[in-house]
Motif scaffolding. Structure first.
Motif, PDB file in Angstrom:
ATOM      1  N   HIS A 155      42.348  38.416  24.229  1.00 53.28           N
ATOM      2  CA  HIS A 155      42.576  38.288  25.669  1.00 53.28           C
ATOM      3  C   HIS A 155      43.456  39.451  26.141  1.00 53.28           C
ATOM      4  N   LYS A 156      42.849  40.506  26.668  1.00 53.95           N
ATOM      5  CA  LYS A 156      43.550  41.742  26.985  1.00 53.95           C
ATOM      6  C   LYS A 156      43.582  42.086  28.474  1.00 53.95           C
ATOM      7  N   ALA A 157      42.801  41.423  29.274  1.00 48.81           N
ATOM      8  CA  ALA A 157      42.627  41.784  30.687  1.00 48.81           C
ATOM      9  C   ALA A 157      43.918  41.567  31.479  1.00 48.81           C
ATOM     10  N   PRO A 158      44.047  42.216  32.636  1.00 54.03           N
ATOM     11  CA  PRO A 158      45.268  42.071  33.434  1.00 54.03           C
ATOM     12  C   PRO A 158      45.647  40.629  33.757  1.00 54.03           C
ATOM     13  N   THR A 208      48.964  36.135  44.857  1.00 51.08           N
ATOM     14  CA  THR A 208      48.944  35.045  43.884  1.00 51.08           C
ATOM     15  C   THR A 208      48.409  35.561  42.551  1.00 51.08           C
ATOM     16  N   ALA A 209      48.459  34.694  41.543  1.00 50.65           N
ATOM     17  CA  ALA A 209      47.940  35.052  40.218  1.00 50.65           C
ATOM     18  C   ALA A 209      46.459  35.405  40.265  1.00 50.65           C
ATOM     19  N   GLN A 210      45.726  34.876  41.234  1.00 48.11           N
ATOM     20  CA  GLN A 210      44.305  35.183  41.345  1.00 48.11           C
ATOM     21  C   GLN A 210      44.045  36.665  41.583  1.00 48.11           C
ATOM     22  N   ASP A 211      45.019  37.354  42.182  1.00 43.08           N
ATOM     23  CA  ASP A 211      44.828  38.784  42.427  1.00 43.08           C
ATOM     24  C   ASP A 211      44.735  39.579  41.135  1.00 43.08           C
ATOM     25  N   MET A 212      45.309  39.069  40.053  1.00 39.35           N
ATOM     26  CA  MET A 212      45.226  39.765  38.769  1.00 39.35           C
ATOM     27  C   MET A 212      43.875  39.576  38.088  1.00 39.35           C
ATOM     28  N   GLY A 251      42.787  44.326  38.591  1.00 43.77           N
ATOM     29  CA  GLY A 251      43.879  43.360  38.562  1.00 43.77           C
ATOM     30  C   GLY A 251      45.204  43.958  38.143  1.00 43.77           C
ATOM     31  N   ALA A 252      45.169  45.095  37.452  1.00 37.98           N
ATOM     32  CA  ALA A 252      46.412  45.737  37.013  1.00 37.98           C
ATOM     33  C   ALA A 252      47.270  46.164  38.197  1.00 37.98           C
ATOM     34  N   LYS A 253      46.643  46.421  39.338  1.00 31.52           N
ATOM     35  CA  LYS A 253      47.393  46.824  40.524  1.00 31.52           C
ATOM     36  C   LYS A 253      48.354  45.724  40.989  1.00 31.52           C
ATOM     37  N   PHE A 254      48.111  44.498  40.561  1.00 31.80           N
ATOM     38  CA  PHE A 254      48.860  43.354  41.061  1.00 31.80           C
ATOM     39  C   PHE A 254      49.803  42.773  40.007  1.00 31.80           C
ATOM     40  N   CYS A 255      50.003  43.492  38.913  1.00 32.23           N
ATOM     41  CA  CYS A 255      50.829  42.990  37.820  1.00 32.23           C
ATOM     42  C   CYS A 255      52.272  43.456  37.973  1.00 32.23           C
ATOM     43  N   CYS A 256      53.176  42.505  38.002  1.00 29.97           N
ATOM     44  CA  CYS A 256      54.600  42.774  38.022  1.00 29.97           C
ATOM     45  C   CYS A 256      55.270  41.646  37.241  1.00 29.97           C
ATOM     46  N   SER A 257      56.557  41.785  37.001  1.00 27.96           N
ATOM     47  CA  SER A 257      57.271  40.765  36.231  1.00 27.96           C
ATOM     48  C   SER A 257      58.514  40.307  36.997  1.00 27.96           C
ATOM     49  N   ALA A 278      53.195  37.143  40.374  1.00 29.80           N
ATOM     50  CA  ALA A 278      52.952  36.202  41.468  1.00 29.80           C
ATOM     51  C   ALA A 278      52.342  34.928  40.886  1.00 29.80           C
ATOM     52  N   ARG A 279      52.606  33.801  41.532  1.00 33.06           N
ATOM     53  CA  ARG A 279      52.189  32.503  41.002  1.00 33.06           C
ATOM     54  C   ARG A 279      51.023  31.934  41.815  1.00 33.06           C
ATOM     55  N   ASP A 280      51.204  30.741  42.369  1.00 34.38           N
ATOM     56  CA  ASP A 280      50.136  30.073  43.108  1.00 34.38           C
ATOM     57  C   ASP A 280      50.606  29.747  44.517  1.00 34.38           C
TER      58      ASP A 280
END
Length: 491
Positions: A202-205, A271-275, A282-288, A291-293
């Motif tokens: 499982h490697k995807a954003p 939201t998490a759906q953007d990833m 989806g990598a454009k929307f990854c931060c730590s 985003a949740r729901d």
């Protein structure tokens, strides 16, 4: 004679709305009223809100990540982008990595900012190496020289502190009157989940969001609050994302814990759906934390409105969508290898003005507090910044509430090359921006030179101490613990 007179605006000044004028002299606000004297330069603000210039107290500029990736923005592009979004002061980070000395870090960042910034700035110090010299010599000197806030990480292999180290930092902050900001995520939870996701292919954003489970944020936040209570020192939890974490903070505050918190645009509008977009989008929307729901979005909104979350920052961490940032191995990049973070410094305030104030979720005074005033108080910039008051710096933004803007990457002034808010229509826009009396943005053009921003030496944080509700009482700071942390106080 006034240098600048702003006429006929709706001026938000210290909890009031005044229909009138603002007069500026020598970079400071000289008068507020009606029918003020003429200025050498005049601006008609009829139909527009005249608000304090925004303060963005959490942004990453010209900073190398723990993984060695450099942000896309330097101090010029970041401050230009901030200015076009109505922000006139930023507090980015001077990042210490392992093995680096605090004086060298501050010298390096100070030089780069002084050469390039077009608006005023200060620094927080990211602390990754809390050895004896840092704690006993370098940090106290930096705090007394105006770097009165520190940031620590509870995750990231190259940055995180152990609990005992964090307690040492909190004790120092109490002694020196500094504010500790905490990135609260449970490192071992994330590491455990990441390992098992990757070994199963499982490697995807989208799996970034699964690895950074909401419980990792909540558990670490609980631990940070407990440690701050043990030392009896305020702590500020940054970029709060999850509904359970918001509720934990609210309950801790009701018990009398002096815990402060901020959140950011990504937790209100993404939201998490953007990833889970096609390919690597989806990598454009990854931060730590990610985003949740929708439930968490609403919890963050409630927290900002009811004061559980006191500040609203961008956490601007721009990386190019290429091998220099988000995709170091191209399409083969796993969620663990891409840079965490997204751009947001320019759209921070327009998004909140549109969907917070104009949409009716908050009044104009709440907007101003979240955009500027609370930042100034918490980080030792008040009363110079964050307010429209006689004697304060003339940092102002004139907002047109009727202007509608559809977001495109070409609209913005940062160097990321994309925006996670592309296609969104925003109502309300800062059309004129003024920094210390200088009109730096007008008619869509920049009127500020590189290096014209000023460094801000900050005072001690003005942290509102909370009293417990009902019959509950705050945990006393006992004499034994006072002796252990080396604090003598008059009682």
């Amino acid at each position: 004679m006034l240098d600048l007179t702003i006429r006929r605006g709706r001026v938000v000044s210290e909890g009031r709305v005044i229909e009138g004028d603002v007069g500026v002299r020598d970079g400071r606000i000289a008068e507020i009223g009606r029918n003020l004297a003429a200025g050498r330069h005049e601006i008609d603000a009829a139909g527009r809100w005249v608000l304090p210039g925004g303060i963005d107290s959490h942004c990453h500029v010209e900073q190398r990540s723990g993984m060695g990736m450099m942000c896309a923005d330097d101090f010029y592009s970041a401050t230009v982008s901030a200015a076009f979004g109505g922000t006139t002061t930023i507090l980015p980070f001077a990042a210490q990595h392992r093995g680096m000395s605090v004086p060298k870090v501050l010298e390096d960042y100070s030089r780069r900012a002084a050469e390039k910034a077009v608006i005023d700035y200060g620094f927080h110090l990211i602390l990754a190496n809390p050895d004896d010299r840092t704690l006993q010599e370098d940090l106290p000197r930096a705090i007394r020289d105006g770097i009165t806030s520190l940031k620590v990480y509870m995750t990231y292999e190259q940055m995180r502190l152990e609990d005992a180290q964090l307690l040492n930092v909190l004790a120092l902050a109490r002694r020196e009157r500094a504010l500790v900001m905490v990135h609260a995520e449970n490192h071992d939870m994330i590491k455990w989940l990441t390992h098992r996701l990757l070994e199963r292919g499982h490697k995807a954003p989208k799996f970034h969001g699964m690895a950074h489970d909401t419980l990792a944020e909540t558990e670490a936040a609980f631990r940070a609050i407990a440690m701050s209570r043990l030392i009896d020192v305020p702590v500020l939890l940054v970029h709060v994302a999850g509904c359970e974490t918001v509720e934990l903070i609210r309950q801790a505050q009701q018990l009398g814990a002096n815990v402060l918190a901020e959140s950011c645009p990504q937790y209100l509008f993404l939201t998490a759906q953007d990833m889970d977009r096609p390919g690597m989008e989806g990598a454009k929307f990854c931060c730590s934390p990610p985003a949740r729901d929708g439930q968490s979005q609403e919890a963050v909104w409630r927290g900002l409105i009811d004061g559980t979350l006191m500040t609203y920052s961008s956490d601007h961490a721009p990386y190019r969508f290429d091998e220099t940032g988000k995709l170091p191995k191209g399409d083969a990049t796993t969620f663990k290898e891409m840079a965490n973070g997204m751009p947001g410094i320019e759209l921070r305030l327009p998004l909140l003005f549109s969907e917070g104030f104009l949409a009716g979720r908050m009044d104009i005074h709440q907007f101003v507090a979240l955009a500027a005033t609370n930042h100034a108080r918490l980080y030792g910039l008040a009363p110079r910044k964050g307010t429209i008051a006689v004697g304060a710096d003339a940092d102002l933004a004139l907002w047109n509430p009727e202007r509608r803007v559809t977001v495109t990457p070409d609209l913005l002034h940062d160097n990321a090359g994309y925006t996670p808010y592309e296609g969104r229509t925003i109502q309300g826009w800062p059309e004129v921006v003024i920094s210390r009396g200088r009109v730096i943005v007008e008619n869509g053009k920049l009127h500020a030179e590189r290096g014209s921003g000023q460094y801000l030496r900050r005072g001690a944080p003005d942290v509102p101490l909370r009293e417990p509700s009902g019959e509950r009482s705050r945990r006393p700071f006992g004499s034994v613990l006072r002796a252990l942390v080396g604090i003598e106080e008059a009682r």
